[in-house]
Design an enzyme around this catalytic site. Structure first.
Site, PDB file in Angstrom:
ATOM      1  N   GLY A 165       0.959  -1.376   0.350  1.00 46.13           N
ATOM      2  CA  GLY A 165      -0.143  -0.231   0.002  1.00 46.13           C
ATOM      3  C   GLY A 165       0.656   1.351   0.020  1.00 46.13           C
ATOM      4  N   THR A 166       1.769   1.052   0.862  1.00 51.98           N
ATOM      5  CA  THR A 166       2.496   2.712   1.037  1.00 51.98           C
ATOM      6  C   THR A 166       3.472   2.616  -0.794  1.00 51.98           C
ATOM      7  OG1 THR A 166       3.181   1.982   3.638  1.00 51.98           O
ATOM      8  CG2 THR A 166       4.919   3.130   1.423  1.00 51.98           C
ATOM      9  N   ASN A 197      -7.788   3.828   8.913  1.00 56.10           N
ATOM     10  CA  ASN A 197      -7.442   3.159   9.806  1.00 56.10           C
ATOM     11  C   ASN A 197      -7.450   3.253  10.762  1.00 56.10           C
ATOM     12  OD1 ASN A 197      -5.497   4.970   8.461  1.00 56.10           O
ATOM     13  ND2 ASN A 197      -3.903   3.716   9.579  1.00 56.10           N
ATOM     14  N   SER A 231      -3.434  -2.726  -0.643  1.00 63.81           N
ATOM     15  CA  SER A 231      -2.517  -3.728  -0.457  1.00 63.81           C
ATOM     16  C   SER A 231      -2.937  -5.177   0.444  1.00 63.81           C
ATOM     17  CB  SER A 231      -1.710  -3.138   0.970  1.00 63.81           C
ATOM     18  OG  SER A 231      -1.532  -3.872   2.179  1.00 63.81           O
ATOM     19  N   ALA A 232      -2.142  -5.939   0.052  1.00 64.67           N
ATOM     20  CA  ALA A 232      -2.715  -7.882   0.463  1.00 64.67           C
ATOM     21  C   ALA A 232      -2.613  -7.816   1.318  1.00 64.67           C
ATOM     22  CB  ALA A 232      -2.021  -8.467  -0.777  1.00 64.67           C
ATOM     23  N   HIS A 233      -1.911  -7.359   2.125  1.00 64.34           N
ATOM     24  CA  HIS A 233      -1.963  -8.288   3.351  1.00 64.34           C
ATOM     25  C   HIS A 233      -3.191  -7.574   4.627  1.00 64.34           C
ATOM     26  CE1 HIS A 233       0.016  -4.882   6.695  1.00 64.34           C
ATOM     27  NE2 HIS A 233      -0.032  -4.619   4.819  1.00 64.34           N
ATOM     28  N   THR A 284      11.405  -7.679 -11.415  1.00 59.04           N
ATOM     29  CA  THR A 284      11.217  -9.009 -11.664  1.00 59.04           C
ATOM     30  C   THR A 284      10.211  -9.215 -10.371  1.00 59.04           C
ATOM     31  OG1 THR A 284      13.058  -9.909 -12.607  1.00 59.04           O
ATOM     32  CG2 THR A 284      11.743 -11.450 -11.349  1.00 59.04           C
ATOM     33  N   CYS A 287       1.507   1.954  12.647  1.00 61.29           N
ATOM     34  CA  CYS A 287       2.464   2.721  12.809  1.00 61.29           C
ATOM     35  C   CYS A 287       2.987   3.511  14.159  1.00 61.29           C
ATOM     36  CB  CYS A 287       2.940   3.542  11.229  1.00 61.29           C
ATOM     37  SG  CYS A 287       1.986   2.358  10.250  1.00 61.29           S
TER      38      CYS A 287
END
Ligand code: PLP
Length: 386
Positions: A71-72, A151, A199-201, A237, A325
Site C-alpha cells: 500500500g505504501t 485505518n 494492500s494484500a496483507h 522481477t 505505525c
C-alpha cells in the site's frame, strides 16, 4: 491458549488457502515471468490470473492494475507519479488531515519539491465535506487524494461525491482503499476514481505486495525504472508467490464479502455497545454508521491507551491504541487530534479491529476483561480527580 487477535487493521493472517496457492511458486513454478520458456510462461500466466481476480473485485480492467510492494508504494506511486507527470499543468494537491503516513509523507516530500499541498479538515466524526474540496480547487490543482476509509477510526468518506467534483474540475482523484478493498463493495466506476491503492496483507493475503489501480488514460510518471515489467509502469522481477497469494485473497474475498460485512457489523456493534454501557466516561471515535464493519475505536477517559493495551496483552488480548505505525511512538494520533480530541483524550484511545476469525466468544471475553482493566488503571491514575 492463543491470544485473541483484534488488530486486523494492522495486518491479517494469510488465509490457509492463500498460503497453499503460493507454495508452488517458490520452488516448482519458480520461473522468471519475463522468460519465454515454459517455467517463465507458467509464472507469467499465474500473475495474469491474479491480476484478473483483483480487477474483478473492484470492477476494473486487467490492464489497469499494476502490482507494487504494498500500500505504501501504491500511495507513493499515485502521488509522486501524478505530481511529476502533470507539473506543467499545475502544482497544487488537495488531501485530508487524516490520511495514512504513506500519503502525508509523500505530500510533505512533494511540498519540499515545490508543490503546494492543501490539507482539508474533517468534522468530529472524521468525515470530510465534499464542499470543502470544491472550494479548495484552483486552476493549479492536479490531484485530490482522499482515503476511502480511515485505518484508525474507520470513517468511510463520501468518495463518489468528491469524484463528481474532481471530474467537473478535470482533476485526478486518488483514494487509498487499503482498509476497504475486500471488506466493503468497491466499483471503480461507481466511485469515479482514477487511482486506488490496495494492500494484500489487509485482506488475508501476504505482506509486501499490493497494487495501484490506474484508470486508462491517467498521466502518471513511472519511478521504478529497469526491465520494463508491468507494461513499463513498474520495473523489477515480479513477486510471483506474493502476487499469486494476493490474487487468491481477492478471489476468496468476493463471494464472502456481503455475508462477512453483516457478521462483522453485528459483532462490532455488540462490542461498541458493551464497552459504552459497561464502562463510564467512554465514547466512540469515528462515525456511528459510516464506518468500517470491523472497526471499534473508543476513548476511555482518565487512562492511557498504552497501559490498557499492555494490560490487555497480559490478559491475552491484542488490540492497538492507534495505527500500527503510530502505536510504537508516543505521539498522539494525528487522526484523533483532527477530529477535535485533545492530546490527553487521544492518548486514552483503544482500537479493536475484527476479522474473519473473530468469534462472539472473543467479543464476550473483551467485554469481561476490559472493564476490570479500566477499573484497575483508574484506581492508580493521576488523571482521576480523587
Ligand atoms: N494506507 C492505509 C490506510 C493503511 O492502513 C496502511 C497500512 O497500515 C497503508 C496504507 C500501508 O500499506 P502497506 O503496509 O501495504 O505498505
Amino acid at each position: 491458549m492463543k491470544p485473541i487477535y483484534l488488530d486486523y487493521a494492522a495486518t491479517t493472517p494469510a488465509d490457509p488457502a492463500v498460503v497453499q496457492a503460493m507454495i508452488p511458486y517458490f520452488h516448482d513454478a519458480f520461473g522468471n515471468p519475463s522468460a519465454i520458456y515454459s517455467y517463465g510462461q507458467e509464472a507469467k500466466s499465474a500473475i495474469e490470473k491474479a491480476r484478473s481476480a483483483i480487477s474483478s473485485l473492484i470492477g476494473a480492467r486487467d490492464e489497469e492494475i499494476v502490482f507494487t510492494s504494498g500500500g505504501t508504494e501504491a500511495d507513493n506511486f499515485a502521488l509522486k507519479g501524478v505530481a511529476f507527470a502533470n507539473q506543467k499543468k499545475g502544482n497544487h494537491i488537495i488531501t485530508s488531515a487524516i490520511e495514512h503516513h504513506a500519503v502525508l509523507e509523500s505530500c510533505k516530500f512533494l511540498g519540499k519539491m515545490g508543490f503546494k499541498i492543501t490539507y482539508l479538515p474533517v468534522d468530529h466524526f472524521g468525515l470530510m465535506n465534499p464542499d470543502d474540496v470544491k472550494k479548495a480547487i484552483t486552476d493549479k490543482t492536479i490531484l485530490i487524494s482522499i482515503m476511502h476509509a480511515n485505518n484508525e477510526i474507520g470513517t468511510i468518506q463520501p468518495i463518489a461525491g468528491i469524484s463528481k467534483i474532481a471530474r467537473e474540475a478535470g482533476v485526478y482523484l486518488h483514494t487509498d482503499a487499503v482498509q476497504t478493498v475486500g471488506h466493503i463493495p468497491i466499483d471503480v466506476n461507481q466511485l469515479g476514481v482514477d487511482l486506488i491503492s490496495i494492500s494484500a496483507h489487509k485482506l488475508y493475503g501476504p505482506k509486501g505486495v499490493g497494487a495501484l489501480y490506474i484508470r486508462k488514460g491517467t498521466k502518471l510518471m513511472t519511478f521504478m525504472h529497469g526491465g520494463g515489467q508491468e507494461r513499463g509502469r513498474r520495473a523489477s522481477t515480479e513477486n510471483v508467490p506474493g502476487i499469486v497469494g494476493f490474487g487468491k485473497a481477492a478471489e476468496l474475498a468476493k463471494p464472502e464479502l456481503d455475508i462477512e460485512m453483516i457478521r462483522l457489523t453485528n459483532l462490532r456493534d455488540i462490542l461498541i455497545t458493551g464497552i459504552l454501557n459497561k464502562i463510564d466516561h467512554t465514547h466512540l471515535n469515528g462515525h456511528p454508521v459510516k464506518r468500517l464493519p470491523n472497526n471499534v475505536n473508543i476513548s476511555v477517559e482518565f487512562v492511557e491507551g498504552e497501559s490498557m493495551c499492555l494490560n490487555m496483552d497480559m490478559a491475552g488480548i491484542c488490540a492497538s491504541t492507534g495505527s500500527a505505525c503510530s502505536s510504537a511512538s508516543l505521539e498522539a494520533s494525528h487522526v484523533l487530534l483532527a477530529t477535535g480530541l485533545d492530546p490527553v483524550q487521544a492518548h486514552g484511545s483503544l482500537r479493536f479491529t475484527l476479522g474473519k476469525w473473530t468469534t462472539n466468544e472473543e467479543i464476550d471475553k473483551v467485554l469481561e476483561i476490559l472493564p476490570r482493566i479500566v477499573t484497575k488503571l483508574r484506581a492508580m491514575s493521576p488523571l482521576v480527580k480523587k
